[in-house]
Structure formats: structure tokens, C-alpha cells
Design an enzyme around this catalytic site. Structure first.
Site, short mmCIF file in Angstrom:
data_model
loop_
_atom_site.label_atom_id
_atom_site.label_comp_id
_atom_site.label_asym_id
_atom_site.label_seq_id
_atom_site.Cartn_x
_atom_site.Cartn_y
_atom_site.Cartn_z
N TRP A 123 -73.11 -60.29 -70.38
CA TRP A 123 -72.11 -59.80 -69.41
C TRP A 123 -70.70 -60.29 -69.72
O TRP A 123 -69.75 -59.87 -69.07
CB TRP A 123 -72.52 -60.24 -67.99
CG TRP A 123 -73.66 -59.47 -67.41
CD1 TRP A 123 -74.33 -58.42 -67.98
CD2 TRP A 123 -74.27 -59.68 -66.12
NE1 TRP A 123 -75.32 -57.97 -67.12
CE2 TRP A 123 -75.30 -58.72 -65.98
CE3 TRP A 123 -74.05 -60.58 -65.08
CZ2 TRP A 123 -76.10 -58.65 -64.84
CZ3 TRP A 123 -74.84 -60.51 -63.94
CH2 TRP A 123 -75.85 -59.55 -63.82
N HIS B 33 -71.26 -66.11 -80.91
CA HIS B 33 -70.73 -64.77 -80.62
C HIS B 33 -69.37 -64.61 -81.28
O HIS B 33 -68.56 -65.53 -81.30
CB HIS B 33 -70.64 -64.54 -79.12
CG HIS B 33 -70.40 -63.10 -78.81
ND1 HIS B 33 -69.15 -62.53 -78.91
CD2 HIS B 33 -71.26 -62.10 -78.50
CE1 HIS B 33 -69.25 -61.24 -78.64
NE2 HIS B 33 -70.51 -60.95 -78.38
N GLU C 21 -74.37 -58.69 -85.41
CA GLU C 21 -73.31 -58.03 -84.64
C GLU C 21 -72.05 -57.95 -85.49
O GLU C 21 -71.22 -58.88 -85.47
CB GLU C 21 -72.98 -58.84 -83.38
CG GLU C 21 -74.09 -58.91 -82.38
CD GLU C 21 -73.54 -59.02 -80.95
OE1 GLU C 21 -74.01 -58.26 -80.10
OE2 GLU C 21 -72.65 -59.84 -80.72
N SER D 104 -71.51 -51.95 -79.60
CA SER D 104 -71.33 -50.61 -79.05
C SER D 104 -72.65 -49.87 -78.80
O SER D 104 -72.75 -48.67 -79.04
CB SER D 104 -70.43 -49.76 -79.96
OG SER D 104 -69.13 -50.32 -80.02
N GLY E 288 -73.30 -55.55 -74.70
CA GLY E 288 -72.18 -56.12 -73.97
C GLY E 288 -71.71 -55.18 -72.88
O GLY E 288 -72.31 -55.07 -71.81
P1 PGA Z 1 -70.63 -54.37 -76.92
O1 PGA Z 1 -70.74 -55.95 -77.07
O2 PGA Z 1 -72.01 -53.86 -76.62
O3 PGA Z 1 -69.68 -54.18 -75.78
O4 PGA Z 1 -70.11 -53.85 -78.21
C1 PGA Z 1 -71.79 -56.53 -77.76
C2 PGA Z 1 -71.56 -57.99 -77.82
O5 PGA Z 1 -70.37 -58.38 -77.92
O6 PGA Z 1 -72.48 -58.79 -77.77
#
Ligand code: PGA
Length: 268
Positions: A20, A112, A181, A228, A249
Site C-alpha cells: 500500500w 523496495h 521489480e 504496473s 502497488g
Molecule cells: P506498482 O508498484 O504496482 O504501482 O507499479 C509496485 C511496487 O512498487 O511494489
């Protein structure tokens, strides 16, 4: 994981981790998200999902209580977005592993890209945080990923992986959930576009080979994709055997969109 007496229904179910970040701004809104998820879970005939919610720290305790109720009870776990490198030191503003554990957190995100690149967290700090999660017997969700997909991205990824997992045994690496990521795919990055499963799997292979060479053994962590994810592309990642789940996210705080993703996951 030894000692993981979670309410997770099965390790084979795909894992859907909600990060979140700094949303929502009120506990009431957080409750609304969880209410809608719970209602959706209640409409399923079986316990079909395996969810992790990582709320902003201030909501951790309340969210933890909600996750222990109703349909969420056996299909969700509580996570934290960060952890202190130290368990006991005087460190202003930090939250320690023992505190998170006591609040019922079973998962902690470390590494992250927003913390690495916007807050300047080095690989060395991420490595210490990872060790703090393991030391406190929670499950690390370790984010790694290159900033740009250029000719050097494999070397970049290898170095980041080696530094992030430095000093860990194969058994410890196997307790990790690794989230690939790529920074360029995170929805808040200007010009972001999601990766494809095929190209993300190439990166997962680089991560696997790097760890296998460093550990001289094949550790078997779980692998997630994040960047995304929405209801438009969730199916292609969740249905791909190369991934054990997704880290979401932005779309995880949009309750209607998130439930659409859950509907996709529950029908796979
Ligand atoms: P997002 O973020 O799904 O908004 O791209 C993913 C994340 O940062 O863990």
C-alpha cells in the site's frame, strides 16, 4: 518455512502481495478496502486465495486485527513495508523486527526500489534489513530490479543480488520471497510500462543463476513479479508457471480494481 504457522491455505497458491506504500490516508479507507476484499472472498466457494497486505506502519495493528476475522482469516497474512536494521539500538524513527513480530507481521518487504533510489538505501543496508527479518523469523519479500533495461542490466542485477543476499546460507535464501521489480516498470516511475512475463523471466533466470553460483547450491525461494500490475495484465503473470505470484502497488489501494485482480486469480 520452519515455524510458519500461517493461515495460508497452501503454499502452492499464487501469492498476491499488496504494497500500500503511503496510502490510504485514513484507517477508515483501509477498512473499506479490506471490507470489499472480504466480501469478495465470501462469495468464493473455497478458500482460493493467498493474500498479503503491507499497510503503512501506522495501520499495522488495526489491519492485523481485521485480517484475523471473517473470510480474510485463512486467506491473508500481515506484512510490513520496512524494518530497522537493528533490534534494540536507539534509532530515532525506526521500527524494529521484534516490534513488527509482536504486531503479528509475518512478512516484511526489504529493498523496495523507492527505498533504494528515492531514500538512498544502499545494498548494504538492505542486506542488514534482510538479516533482521530472518533473525526475527518473519518472511522477507526482497525486491530487486534494474533501473534501466540497457546492455548492462544483467551485470547490474547480478551485483545487486550478490550484495543484497551477501552472507546468507542456501537455507536462508530459500526462506525468501524474491520480487523482481524493474524500476522502469513501477507505476510511479515517469514513463512506466509493465514488463512482459517473457522478459521478466529472463531476469529471474539471472537472479537464480547468480544465487546458485554464489551459494554453490540451488536455493528455492519463491519468485514474484511487480511493476504496473493491473487487471489488464494480472492474468499473464499469475498464470505463468515461472512466477509464484505478484507484488501490487498502486492497483492494490484501488479497491474495485484490486477485487478485479482477485477475481482473475481465483479463476486460474
Ligand atoms: P506498482 O508498484 O504496482 O504501482 O507499479 C509496485 C511496487 O512498487 O511494489
Amino acid at each position: 518455512m520452519a515455524g510458519d504457522k500461517s493461515g495460508e491455505n497452501t503454499m502452492k497458491k499464487k501469492l498476491i502481495v499488496s504494497n500500500w506504500k503511503m496510502q490510504p490516508t485514513t484507517l477508515a479507507e483501509a477498512e473499506q478496502i479490506l471490507d470489499l476484499v472480504d466480501e469478495y472472498l465470501g462469495s468464493l466457494s473455497e478458500r482460493e486465495l493467498n493474500l498479503v497486505f503491507c499497510p503503512p506502519f501506522v495501520f499495522t495493528e488495526e489491519v492485523g486485527k481485521i485480517l484475523k476475522t471473517s473470510h480474510l482469516l485463512h486467506q491473508s497474512g500481515l506484512g510490513a513495508q520496512d524494518i530497522s536494521t537493528d533490534d534494540r539500538m536507539a534509532l530515532t524513527g525506526e521500527v524494529s523486527g521484534p516490534m513488527l513480530k509482536k504486531l503479528g507481521a509475518r512478512y516484511v518487504i526489504v529493498g523496495h526500489s523507492e527505498r533504494r533510489w528515492k531514500l538512498g538505501e544502499s545494498d548494504e543496508v538492505v542486506n542488514k534489513k534482510l538479516k533482521a527479518v530472518l533473525r526475527n523469523e518473519m518472511m522477507p519479500i526482497v525486491a530487486v530490479g534494474e533501473k534501466t533495461r540497457d546492455d548492462n542490466f544483467e551485470d547490474f542485477l547480478k551485483e545487486q543480488v550478490l550484495n543484497t543476499f551477501a552472507g546468507l546460507s542456501a537455507e536462508e535464501v530459500a526462506r525468501c520471497i524474491i520480487a523482481y521489480e524493474p524500476v522502469w516498470a513501477i507505476s510511479t516511475t515517469p514513463g512506466a510500462r509493465p514488463d512482459t512475463p517473457e522478459s521478466a523471466l529472463e531476469s529471474v533466470e539471472v537472479i537464480k543463476e547468480t544465487l546458485a553460483t554464489a551459494l554453490q547450491s540451488t536455493a528455492l525461494p519463491r519468485y514474484l513479479y511487480g511493476g504496473s500490475i493491473t487487471s489488464v495484465n494480472a492474468r499473464e503473470f499469475l498464470s505463468n508457471d515461472g512466477f509464484d505470484g505478484v507484488l501490487i502497488g498502486g492497483a492494490s489501494t484501488n479497491k474495485e480494481e484490486f477485487v478485479k485482480i482477485l477475481a482473475i486469480a481465483s479463476k486460474l
